[in-house]
Design a protein around this motif. Structure first.
Motif, PDB file in Angstrom:
ATOM      1  N   LEU A  18      -6.007   0.636   6.052  1.00  0.00           N
ATOM      2  CA  LEU A  18      -4.617   0.905   5.718  1.00  0.00           C
ATOM      3  C   LEU A  18      -4.254   2.176   6.481  1.00  0.00           C
ATOM      4  O   LEU A  18      -4.871   3.229   6.261  1.00  0.00           O
TER       5      LEU A  18
ATOM      6  N   CYS B 285      -1.958   4.184   6.217  1.00  0.00           N
ATOM      7  CA  CYS B 285      -1.494   5.321   5.405  1.00  0.00           C
ATOM      8  C   CYS B 285      -2.667   6.158   4.903  1.00  0.00           C
ATOM      9  O   CYS B 285      -2.467   7.292   4.439  1.00  0.00           O
TER      10      CYS B 285
ATOM     11  N   MET C  46      -0.497   3.207  -1.188  1.00  0.00           N
ATOM     12  CA  MET C  46      -1.605   2.253  -1.210  1.00  0.00           C
ATOM     13  C   MET C  46      -1.326   1.109  -2.190  1.00  0.00           C
ATOM     14  O   MET C  46      -2.180   0.710  -2.968  1.00  0.00           O
ATOM     15  N   MET C  47      -0.094   0.619  -2.136  1.00  0.00           N
ATOM     16  CA  MET C  47       0.302  -0.469  -3.032  1.00  0.00           C
ATOM     17  C   MET C  47       0.947  -1.638  -2.294  1.00  0.00           C
ATOM     18  O   MET C  47       1.620  -2.463  -2.920  1.00  0.00           O
ATOM     19  N   CYS C  48       0.777  -1.719  -0.965  1.00  0.00           N
ATOM     20  CA  CYS C  48       1.469  -2.817  -0.286  1.00  0.00           C
ATOM     21  C   CYS C  48       0.666  -3.522   0.804  1.00  0.00           C
ATOM     22  O   CYS C  48       0.856  -4.703   1.023  1.00  0.00           O
ATOM     23  N   ALA C  49      -0.188  -2.835   1.488  1.00  0.00           N
ATOM     24  CA  ALA C  49      -0.977  -3.394   2.607  1.00  0.00           C
ATOM     25  C   ALA C  49      -0.138  -3.794   3.818  1.00  0.00           C
ATOM     26  O   ALA C  49      -0.625  -4.509   4.681  1.00  0.00           O
TER      27      ALA C  49
ATOM     28  N   CYS D 151       0.778  -1.764   5.987  1.00  0.00           N
ATOM     29  CA  CYS D 151       0.467  -0.751   7.003  1.00  0.00           C
ATOM     30  C   CYS D 151      -0.897  -1.034   7.616  1.00  0.00           C
ATOM     31  O   CYS D 151      -1.493  -0.167   8.237  1.00  0.00           O
TER      32      CYS D 151
ATOM     33  N   MET E  69       0.068   5.903   9.619  1.00  0.00           N
ATOM     34  CA  MET E  69       1.273   5.192   9.175  1.00  0.00           C
ATOM     35  C   MET E  69       2.520   6.045   9.391  1.00  0.00           C
ATOM     36  O   MET E  69       3.514   5.577   9.956  1.00  0.00           O
TER      37      MET E  69
ATOM     38  N   CYS F  53       5.419   0.552   0.728  1.00  0.00           N
ATOM     39  CA  CYS F  53       5.223   1.411  -0.453  1.00  0.00           C
ATOM     40  C   CYS F  53       5.258   2.893  -0.098  1.00  0.00           C
ATOM     41  O   CYS F  53       5.093   3.739  -0.976  1.00  0.00           O
ATOM     42  N   GLY F  54       5.453   3.200   1.173  1.00  0.00           N
ATOM     43  CA  GLY F  54       5.573   4.593   1.573  1.00  0.00           C
ATOM     44  C   GLY F  54       4.266   5.368   1.547  1.00  0.00           C
ATOM     45  O   GLY F  54       4.273   6.600   1.530  1.00  0.00           O
ATOM     46  N   GLY F  55       3.176   4.677   1.526  1.00  0.00           N
ATOM     47  CA  GLY F  55       1.883   5.364   1.597  1.00  0.00           C
ATOM     48  C   GLY F  55       1.169   5.475   0.269  1.00  0.00           C
ATOM     49  O   GLY F  55       0.179   6.198   0.155  1.00  0.00           O
TER      50      GLY F  55
ATOM     51  N   ALA G 238       4.885  -0.467   6.013  1.00  0.00           N
ATOM     52  CA  ALA G 238       4.669   0.606   5.036  1.00  0.00           C
ATOM     53  C   ALA G 238       5.665   0.558   3.888  1.00  0.00           C
ATOM     54  O   ALA G 238       6.312   1.554   3.565  1.00  0.00           O
TER      55      ALA G 238
HETATM   56 FE1  FES Z   1       1.629   0.726   1.529  1.00  0.00          FE
HETATM   57 FE2  FES Z   1      -0.155   1.868   3.184  1.00  0.00          FE
HETATM   58  S1  FES Z   1       1.972   2.085   3.176  1.00  0.00           S
HETATM   59  S2  FES Z   1      -0.512   0.584   1.491  1.00  0.00           S
END
Ligand code: FES
Length: 107
Positions: free
Chosen positions: A85, A87, A44-47, A49, A25, A40-42, A38
């Protein structure tokens, strides 16, 4: 450095030299690759990525991490066996040459 290739849904490809330890990511975002939001910036709260690991590499990227499966359920595009994902995919020398495919949509 580790080489990684991103393939767009239309077949367009971009190959980059990436830093070991960076995530797929981060590499995409830092190099302006279309198709990885991306949001949520990594964390793991958005999907947004979501990516598909190329079949040839699917056995080398390891298993999904805890919680990744649940977040992937929120991805906009269809899920496949190779969905990850990006990220959570950290680049290492073992992944030199990695190929990932971008989904049709992220949100
Ligand atoms: Fe949000 Fe990977 S950047 S889940």
């Amino acid at each position: 450095m580790v080489q990684i290739t991103f393939i767009q849904p239309d077949g367009g490809q971009t190959t980059l030299d990436a830093a070991e330890g960076a995530s797929v990511m981060e590499t995409a975002v830092n190099n302006g690759i279309d198709g990885i939001f991306a949001e949520c910036g990594g964390a793991m709260m958005c999907a947004t990525c979501h990516c598909y690991v190329d079949e040839a590499w699917a056995g080398k990227t390891g298993a999904r991490v805890d919680g990744e499966e649940d977040m992937l359920e929120c991805a906009a595009a269809e899920l496949r066996e190779t969905s990850r994902l990006s990220c959570q995919l950290k680049l290492s020398s073992e992944l030199d040459g990695l190929v990932v495919h971008l989904p049709e949509e992220q949100a």
